[in-house]
Design a protein around this motif. Structure first.
Motif, PDB file in Angstrom:
ATOM      1  N   LEU A  39       0.863  -1.178   0.000  1.00  0.00           N
ATOM      2  CA  LEU A  39       0.000   0.000   0.000  1.00  0.00           C
ATOM      3  C   LEU A  39       0.899   1.228   0.000  1.00  0.00           C
ATOM      4  O   LEU A  39       2.000   1.197   0.532  1.00  0.00           O
ATOM      5  CB  LEU A  39      -0.894   0.016   1.244  1.00  0.00           C
ATOM      6  N   PRO A  40       0.432   2.298  -0.601  1.00  0.00           N
ATOM      7  CA  PRO A  40       1.273   3.494  -0.708  1.00  0.00           C
ATOM      8  C   PRO A  40       1.402   4.195   0.640  1.00  0.00           C
ATOM      9  O   PRO A  40       0.498   4.128   1.470  1.00  0.00           O
ATOM     10  CB  PRO A  40       0.500   4.384  -1.685  1.00  0.00           C
ATOM     11  N   ASP A  41       2.514   4.874   0.839  1.00  0.00           N
ATOM     12  CA  ASP A  41       2.599   5.793   1.966  1.00  0.00           C
ATOM     13  C   ASP A  41       1.691   6.961   1.659  1.00  0.00           C
ATOM     14  O   ASP A  41       1.566   7.370   0.503  1.00  0.00           O
ATOM     15  CB  ASP A  41       4.034   6.303   2.118  1.00  0.00           C
ATOM     16  N   PRO A  42       1.066   7.505   2.678  1.00  0.00           N
ATOM     17  CA  PRO A  42       0.250   8.706   2.435  1.00  0.00           C
ATOM     18  C   PRO A  42       1.159   9.857   2.030  1.00  0.00           C
ATOM     19  O   PRO A  42       2.322   9.888   2.406  1.00  0.00           O
ATOM     20  CB  PRO A  42      -0.410   8.967   3.794  1.00  0.00           C
ATOM     21  N   PRO A  43       0.634  10.777   1.234  1.00  0.00           N
ATOM     22  CA  PRO A  43       1.421  11.947   0.858  1.00  0.00           C
ATOM     23  C   PRO A  43       1.850  12.706   2.112  1.00  0.00           C
ATOM     24  O   PRO A  43       1.229  12.559   3.170  1.00  0.00           O
ATOM     25  CB  PRO A  43       0.433  12.784   0.033  1.00  0.00           C
ATOM     26  N   ALA A  44       2.878  13.525   1.978  1.00  0.00           N
ATOM     27  CA  ALA A  44       3.438  14.260   3.113  1.00  0.00           C
ATOM     28  C   ALA A  44       2.361  15.037   3.868  1.00  0.00           C
ATOM     29  O   ALA A  44       1.539  15.720   3.266  1.00  0.00           O
ATOM     30  CB  ALA A  44       4.524  15.217   2.624  1.00  0.00           C
ATOM     31  N   GLY A  45       2.373  14.921   5.172  1.00  0.00           N
ATOM     32  CA  GLY A  45       1.449  15.681   5.998  1.00  0.00           C
ATOM     33  C   GLY A  45       0.059  15.086   6.071  1.00  0.00           C
ATOM     34  O   GLY A  45      -0.825  15.624   6.718  1.00  0.00           O
ATOM     35  N   MET A  46      -0.126  13.957   5.400  1.00  0.00           N
ATOM     36  CA  MET A  46      -1.455  13.327   5.379  1.00  0.00           C
ATOM     37  C   MET A  46      -1.378  11.977   6.064  1.00  0.00           C
ATOM     38  O   MET A  46      -0.305  11.388   6.179  1.00  0.00           O
ATOM     39  CB  MET A  46      -1.903  13.102   3.926  1.00  0.00           C
ATOM     40  N   GLU A  47      -2.528  11.502   6.478  1.00  0.00           N
ATOM     41  CA  GLU A  47      -2.598  10.156   7.021  1.00  0.00           C
ATOM     42  C   GLU A  47      -3.851   9.471   6.496  1.00  0.00           C
ATOM     43  O   GLU A  47      -4.780  10.121   6.036  1.00  0.00           O
ATOM     44  CB  GLU A  47      -2.614  10.189   8.549  1.00  0.00           C
ATOM     45  N   TYR A  48      -3.855   8.151   6.580  1.00  0.00           N
ATOM     46  CA  TYR A  48      -5.001   7.380   6.129  1.00  0.00           C
ATOM     47  C   TYR A  48      -6.226   7.717   6.963  1.00  0.00           C
ATOM     48  O   TYR A  48      -6.167   7.766   8.183  1.00  0.00           O
ATOM     49  CB  TYR A  48      -4.707   5.886   6.263  1.00  0.00           C
ATOM     50  N   ALA A  49      -7.338   7.917   6.280  1.00  0.00           N
ATOM     51  CA  ALA A  49      -8.602   8.103   6.987  1.00  0.00           C
ATOM     52  C   ALA A  49      -9.512   6.915   6.722  1.00  0.00           C
ATOM     53  O   ALA A  49     -10.553   6.772   7.364  1.00  0.00           O
ATOM     54  CB  ALA A  49      -9.279   9.390   6.541  1.00  0.00           C
ATOM     55  N   GLY A  50      -9.127   6.075   5.785  1.00  0.00           N
ATOM     56  CA  GLY A  50      -9.943   4.910   5.471  1.00  0.00           C
ATOM     57  C   GLY A  50      -9.630   4.382   4.090  1.00  0.00           C
ATOM     58  O   GLY A  50      -9.015   5.079   3.279  1.00  0.00           O
ATOM     59  N   ILE A  51     -10.019   3.161   3.848  1.00  0.00           N
ATOM     60  CA  ILE A  51      -9.813   2.548   2.534  1.00  0.00           C
ATOM     61  C   ILE A  51     -11.141   1.999   2.051  1.00  0.00           C
ATOM     62  O   ILE A  51     -11.763   1.186   2.735  1.00  0.00           O
ATOM     63  CB  ILE A  51      -8.801   1.391   2.597  1.00  0.00           C
ATOM     64  N   ASP A  52     -11.577   2.449   0.912  1.00  0.00           N
ATOM     65  CA  ASP A  52     -12.804   1.918   0.329  1.00  0.00           C
ATOM     66  C   ASP A  52     -12.460   1.090  -0.892  1.00  0.00           C
ATOM     67  O   ASP A  52     -11.855   1.601  -1.841  1.00  0.00           O
ATOM     68  CB  ASP A  52     -13.749   3.058  -0.054  1.00  0.00           C
TER      69      ASP A  52
END
Lengths: 142, 142
Positions: free
Chosen positions: B119-132
């Motif tokens: 799975l990709p790393d989230p872009p800088a400054g972002m985090e996962y909020a969910g996967i649909d």
DNA sequence: ATATGTGCAAATCCTTTGCATAGAA
DNA sequence: TTCTATGCAAAGGATTTGCACATAT
């Protein structure tokens, strides 16, 4: 992906439409050329606004008709990531998306950044028609 | 998942609402009880119709208000799989969906039937909020 | 001619909102 | 009381549709 033989390489967009059996009218060419100009995600409303501000004479109905037609024939891809509106993606190759939950902004996942080690068999009598994966993002709390 | 200590186990649904700070009114209990009765995906319209045909006195606005509230507080999950309408899922645990493209019908993927090897790393400054993840299905041609 | 597109406005469908009333603390 | 929830109907926004007109073969 091979170009059908009856595809003459004149105007790229026009021939791409003809290849799919789409009559390349002025409005269709404008809509398709705008969206296909580069990898991007646009809404019908954005396309309508962009075309009109560039002087094109197009109606909202025609934009919708055209986008639906293009999506149906596989020239573009329609994305449903939120209930508010449809997004049209100029990239029809298999790929997935990030979505910023705060802004709604879509972006492509880096190529090859997702890999499934396991996927379900389709239920009996069914087959895969596609896989939509959306990774929702929020700003990381500091 | 631990029940908060202030959660008395009287009526299951009522306490589940109270645990989330939701005042358990008659309508809210009816909406929640209906949806949470079993793992299922229902639309607001379906819930309204079901409640009314069972004699309940609820308005459309209240059904929407309640479903939004429940979704916001994590009691149910709102799904966006097509642009036509929102689906509400009584199962808030991490899981994914099949959708029959012909009928729009949703079903859960078997537990553990999907696994990501990458799975990709989230872009800088972002985090996962969910996967649909939605796997679209069509009837297999014979 | 004859098929097909296009534009406009009206119609739809789902969802939200405004506001007055009903209900609970 | 005082705050919150509900119902109703109207508003809203995206998309579709009906139909007359324009266009292309």
């Amino acid at each position: 992906v091979l170009d059908p033989p009856e595809c003459r390489p004149e105007d790229a967009v026009a021939s791409r439409l003809r290849c799919c059996g789409i009559h390349p009218t002025a409005q269709r060419l404008q809509v398709a050329a705008l969206l296909l100009a580069r990898p991007q995600h646009l809404t019908a409303e954005q396309i309508l606004a962009a075309l009109r501000s560039s002087g094109a004479r197009v109606s909202k109905a025609t934009v919708y008709n055209t986008l639906n037609l293009l999506a149906e024939r596989g020239v573009v891809r329609q994305l449903v990531v939120d209930g508010d509106r449809a997004w049209f993606d100029s990239n029809v190759d298999a790929h997935f998306h990030f979505q910023d939950v705060a802004t709604g902004q879509l972006s492509d996942l880096p190529m090859g950044s997702v890999d499934f080690s396991r996927l379900p068999d389709p239920p009996a009598g069914m087959e895969y028609a596609g896989i939509d994966l959306v990774i929702r993002l929020r700003r990381r709390p500091t």
